[in-house]
Design a protein around this motif. Structure first.
Motif, PDB file in Angstrom:
ATOM      1  N   THR A  19      26.519  42.220  26.265  1.00 32.79           N
ATOM      2  CA  THR A  19      27.124  41.329  25.285  1.00 32.79           C
ATOM      3  C   THR A  19      28.571  40.988  25.643  1.00 32.79           C
ATOM      4  OG1 THR A  19      27.789  43.223  23.937  1.00 32.79           O
ATOM      5  CG2 THR A  19      25.673  42.178  23.414  1.00 32.79           C
ATOM      6  N   SER A  20      29.129  41.641  26.632  1.00 24.55           N
ATOM      7  CA  SER A  20      30.505  41.363  27.041  1.00 24.55           C
ATOM      8  C   SER A  20      30.507  40.247  28.084  1.00 24.55           C
ATOM      9  CB  SER A  20      31.157  42.631  27.596  1.00 24.55           C
ATOM     10  OG  SER A  20      30.489  43.043  28.760  1.00 24.55           O
ATOM     11  N   PRO A  21      31.667  39.676  28.356  1.00 31.39           N
ATOM     12  CA  PRO A  21      31.732  38.599  29.356  1.00 31.39           C
ATOM     13  C   PRO A  21      31.193  39.049  30.709  1.00 31.39           C
ATOM     14  CG  PRO A  21      33.796  38.791  28.163  1.00 31.39           C
ATOM     15  CD  PRO A  21      32.950  39.963  27.763  1.00 31.39           C
ATOM     16  N   ARG A  22      30.427  38.191  31.346  1.00 31.89           N
ATOM     17  CA  ARG A  22      29.827  38.511  32.630  1.00 31.89           C
ATOM     18  C   ARG A  22      30.681  38.021  33.801  1.00 31.89           C
ATOM     19  NH1 ARG A  22      26.539  42.318  32.992  1.00 31.89           N
ATOM     20  NH2 ARG A  22      25.486  41.367  34.726  1.00 31.89           N
ATOM     21  N   LEU A  23      31.821  37.393  33.498  1.00 30.47           N
ATOM     22  CA  LEU A  23      32.711  36.910  34.548  1.00 30.47           C
ATOM     23  C   LEU A  23      34.024  37.670  34.485  1.00 30.47           C
ATOM     24  CD1 LEU A  23      32.220  33.047  34.207  1.00 30.47           C
ATOM     25  CD2 LEU A  23      31.061  34.596  35.769  1.00 30.47           C
ATOM     26  N   VAL A  24      34.530  38.039  35.665  1.00 28.07           N
ATOM     27  CA  VAL A  24      35.829  38.716  35.732  1.00 28.07           C
ATOM     28  C   VAL A  24      36.725  37.969  36.705  1.00 28.07           C
ATOM     29  CG1 VAL A  24      34.922  40.991  35.133  1.00 28.07           C
ATOM     30  CG2 VAL A  24      35.047  40.326  37.524  1.00 28.07           C
ATOM     31  N   ASP A  25      38.026  38.039  36.465  1.00 29.01           N
ATOM     32  CA  ASP A  25      38.963  37.420  37.399  1.00 29.01           C
ATOM     33  C   ASP A  25      39.331  38.426  38.489  1.00 29.01           C
ATOM     34  OD1 ASP A  25      40.857  39.158  36.285  1.00 29.01           O
ATOM     35  OD2 ASP A  25      41.892  37.583  35.185  1.00 29.01           O
ATOM     36  N   GLU A  26      40.098  37.977  39.488  1.00 30.85           N
ATOM     37  CA  GLU A  26      40.399  38.849  40.625  1.00 30.85           C
ATOM     38  C   GLU A  26      41.293  40.018  40.225  1.00 30.85           C
ATOM     39  OE1 GLU A  26      43.977  36.112  42.450  1.00 30.85           O
ATOM     40  OE2 GLU A  26      41.962  35.891  43.215  1.00 30.85           O
ATOM     41  N   ARG A  27      42.105  39.856  39.181  1.00 33.65           N
ATOM     42  CA  ARG A  27      42.940  40.983  38.745  1.00 33.65           C
ATOM     43  C   ARG A  27      42.080  42.094  38.152  1.00 33.65           C
ATOM     44  NH1 ARG A  27      46.942  38.856  34.753  1.00 33.65           N
ATOM     45  NH2 ARG A  27      45.298  37.337  34.436  1.00 33.65           N
ATOM     46  N   ARG A  28      41.112  41.717  37.333  1.00 36.49           N
ATOM     47  CA  ARG A  28      40.226  42.735  36.760  1.00 36.49           C
ATOM     48  C   ARG A  28      39.354  43.345  37.848  1.00 36.49           C
ATOM     49  NH1 ARG A  28      35.858  42.462  31.935  1.00 36.49           N
ATOM     50  NH2 ARG A  28      35.372  44.673  31.993  1.00 36.49           N
ATOM     51  N   LEU A  29      38.864  42.534  38.772  1.00 40.28           N
ATOM     52  CA  LEU A  29      38.060  43.047  39.881  1.00 40.28           C
ATOM     53  C   LEU A  29      38.879  44.031  40.711  1.00 40.28           C
ATOM     54  CD1 LEU A  29      35.548  43.141  41.634  1.00 40.28           C
ATOM     55  CD2 LEU A  29      36.327  41.015  42.723  1.00 40.28           C
ATOM     56  N   ALA A  30      40.131  43.698  40.971  1.00 41.32           N
ATOM     57  CA  ALA A  30      41.002  44.590  41.734  1.00 41.32           C
ATOM     58  C   ALA A  30      41.186  45.914  41.003  1.00 41.32           C
ATOM     59  CB  ALA A  30      42.346  43.916  41.980  1.00 41.32           C
ATOM     60  N   LYS A  31      41.370  45.859  39.696  1.00 37.08           N
ATOM     61  CA  LYS A  31      41.530  47.076  38.910  1.00 37.08           C
ATOM     62  C   LYS A  31      40.242  47.897  38.924  1.00 37.08           C
ATOM     63  CE  LYS A  31      43.015  48.706  34.409  1.00 37.08           C
ATOM     64  NZ  LYS A  31      43.492  48.346  33.073  1.00 37.08           N
ATOM     65  N   MET A  32      39.110  47.234  38.815  1.00 36.03           N
ATOM     66  CA  MET A  32      37.814  47.912  38.810  1.00 36.03           C
ATOM     67  C   MET A  32      37.553  48.637  40.123  1.00 36.03           C
ATOM     68  SD  MET A  32      35.627  44.848  37.012  1.00 36.03           S
ATOM     69  CE  MET A  32      34.027  45.500  37.434  1.00 36.03           C
ATOM     70  N   THR A  33      38.052  48.105  41.228  1.00 36.71           N
ATOM     71  CA  THR A  33      37.757  48.650  42.551  1.00 36.71           C
ATOM     72  C   THR A  33      38.934  49.372  43.189  1.00 36.71           C
ATOM     73  OG1 THR A  33      38.298  46.517  43.545  1.00 36.71           O
ATOM     74  CG2 THR A  33      35.971  46.930  43.012  1.00 36.71           C
ATOM     75  N   ASP A  34      40.023  49.519  42.442  1.00 37.33           N
ATOM     76  CA  ASP A  34      41.233  50.186  42.944  1.00 37.33           C
ATOM     77  C   ASP A  34      41.734  49.526  44.234  1.00 37.33           C
ATOM     78  OD1 ASP A  34      43.320  51.994  42.796  1.00 37.33           O
ATOM     79  OD2 ASP A  34      42.249  53.552  43.921  1.00 37.33           O
TER      80      ASP A  34
END
Length: 88
Positions: A19-34
């Motif tokens: 139910t949450s957004p299925r798209l992430v920006d590069e800042r969130r992706l960077a945070k998710m992957t360290d």
């Protein structure tokens, strides 16, 4: 599949994420992957990263596509060739 850094983990397959957004920006992706946003920008520029979506000037990554990309990056040895490098 769970990806993340230190204490912050993101479960991409959790039903809570449906139910949450299925798209992430590069800042969130960077945070998710360290990693850094620049890492994802560089991969995008070289055509080596995961598929992305352009919305005007904004770049977004679909979590389902990221799951596939990370699965393809799985290795059993550091000498194993990567999916994005082609050595002949």
């Amino acid at each position: 599949m769970t990806i993340g850094a230190s204490m912050n983990h993101y479960d991409l397959t959790s039903s809570a994420n449906l139910t949450s957004p299925r798209l992430v920006d590069e800042r969130r992706l960077a945070k998710m992957t360290d990693t850094s946003p620049r890492h994802w920008q560089n991969l995008r520029m070289r055509g080596e990263g995961p598929p992305f979506i352009k919305l005007g000037k904004a770049v977004r990554y679909d979590l389902a596509e990221l799951e596939k990309y990370f699965a393809q990056q799985s290795r059993t040895s550091t000498s194993q060739a990567g999916a994005i490098s082609t050595c002949i």
